[in-house]
Scaffold this active site. Structure first.
Site, short mmCIF file in Angstrom:
data_model
loop_
_atom_site.label_atom_id
_atom_site.label_comp_id
_atom_site.label_asym_id
_atom_site.label_seq_id
_atom_site.Cartn_x
_atom_site.Cartn_y
_atom_site.Cartn_z
CD GLU A 10 -53.82 64.47 47.50
OE1 GLU A 10 -54.31 63.38 47.86
OE2 GLU A 10 -52.63 64.76 47.65
CG HIS A 48 -55.04 69.00 50.62
ND1 HIS A 48 -54.03 68.90 51.54
CD2 HIS A 48 -54.48 68.64 49.42
CE1 HIS A 48 -52.91 68.51 50.94
NE2 HIS A 48 -53.16 68.35 49.66
CG HIS A 96 -49.64 71.81 48.94
ND1 HIS A 96 -49.21 71.50 47.66
CD2 HIS A 96 -50.43 70.79 49.32
CE1 HIS A 96 -49.73 70.34 47.28
NE2 HIS A 96 -50.49 69.89 48.28
CE1 TYR A 136 -57.71 80.87 72.61
CE2 TYR A 136 -55.88 81.83 73.85
CZ TYR A 136 -57.02 81.99 73.08
OH TYR A 136 -57.46 83.24 72.76
CG HIS A 188 -48.99 66.38 51.09
ND1 HIS A 188 -49.49 65.20 50.55
CD2 HIS A 188 -49.64 67.37 50.42
CE1 HIS A 188 -50.37 65.49 49.61
NE2 HIS A 188 -50.48 66.81 49.52
CE1 TYR A 192 -64.98 83.98 72.43
CE2 TYR A 192 -65.25 83.36 70.12
CZ TYR A 192 -64.83 84.26 71.08
OH TYR A 192 -64.29 85.45 70.70
#
Length: 249
Positions: free
Chosen positions: A104, A122, A124, A143, A184, A239
């Site tokens: 990837e 990334h 799965h 939120y 994916h 925050y």
């Protein structure tokens, strides 16, 4: 899947999908890169330990200067050592290590070229992947979508490891720091590995909440309005101890 091969190569660079790397491009690992690699491996192991990936699926990267360190293809995270540093330049040419970078790689490089990201995760993840098969955008169930820049989009499906997938991902990431990949998984990025990972975890959690609420017979989950999300986005800007994403309450 391609991530589950254990591809290693010799010093000639044979096996690199980016076109091979000769010795002239190899160099020593810097102290900053060595430290970043330790953090990268820890983050990759965390994705497996916390159930966001199975086996060697998913991948993690971190940018150090003009070099991108990435998890290698098909090597279990528990087997990675400080000597396995794997790195490429922003053009995808391997400059560090002998293990083949993740399949990837186009996805990771696309994020670094298009954003100010310093780290990409990334996965799965189960609930996020399930949601990616059902909708084109994660409904505003919580939120914390504001911490990712707004409603989380689903990138159109394309074969893993392709430029098409990377392009579809960038479309979904426009104005966002995370998205779903159809059928994916997920992609998130941040200024640090910790931030990128936390965004992945928050995204998976929101997907789980929506799936859980949607599964109650005869009931429809209440959703937030765009105005309500905008209000939260404003509050999140200040925050936490360092003005980070935060979590509210």
């Amino acid at each position: 899947m391609a991530e589950q091969r254990d591809d290693r190569r010799d010093a000639s660079g044979v096996g690199n999908g980016a076109g091979g790397v000769g010795e002239s491009r190899r160099r020593r690992v810097s102290e900053d890169e060595a430290r970043a690699w330790v953090d990268l491996v820890d983050t990759a192991r965390r994705t497996a330990a916390e159930g966001l990936v199975v086996g060697t699926s998913g991948n993690v990267s971190v940018r150090v200067g003009e070099t991108v360190l990435v998890t290698p293809s098909g090597v279990p995270y528990g087997r990675l050592t400080p000597d396995d540093v794997t790195g490429v330049d922003l053009a995808g040419r391997q400059v560090l290590g002998t293990l083949v970078p993740t399949s990837e790689l186009p996805l990771h490089l696309a994020v670094y070229r298009a954003t100010d990201a310093r780290a990409v995760v990334h996965t799965h993840a189960v609930h996020a992947t399930a949601v990616s098969t059902l909708v084109h955008e994660l409904p505003l169930i919580h939120y914390m979508a504001a911490a990712l820049g707004g409603p989380v989009r689903v990138a159109r499906y394309a074969t893993y490891g392709t430029e098409e997938l990377a392009e579809n991902m960038l479309d979904a990431l426009s104005g966002r720091t995370g998205c779903l990949l159809q059928n994916h998984g997920t992609v998130t990025y941040g200024s640090t590995l910790t931030q990128a990972y936390d965004r992945t975890a928050q995204l998976e959690w929101m997907c789980r909440v929506w799936l859980t609420a949607s599964a109650v017979p005869g009931r429809t989950p209440s959703l937030l309005s765009p105005a309500q999300l905008d209000e939260v986005a404003e509050r999140l800007r200040g925050y936490g101890q360092d003005g980070g994403d935060g979590g509210g309450s």
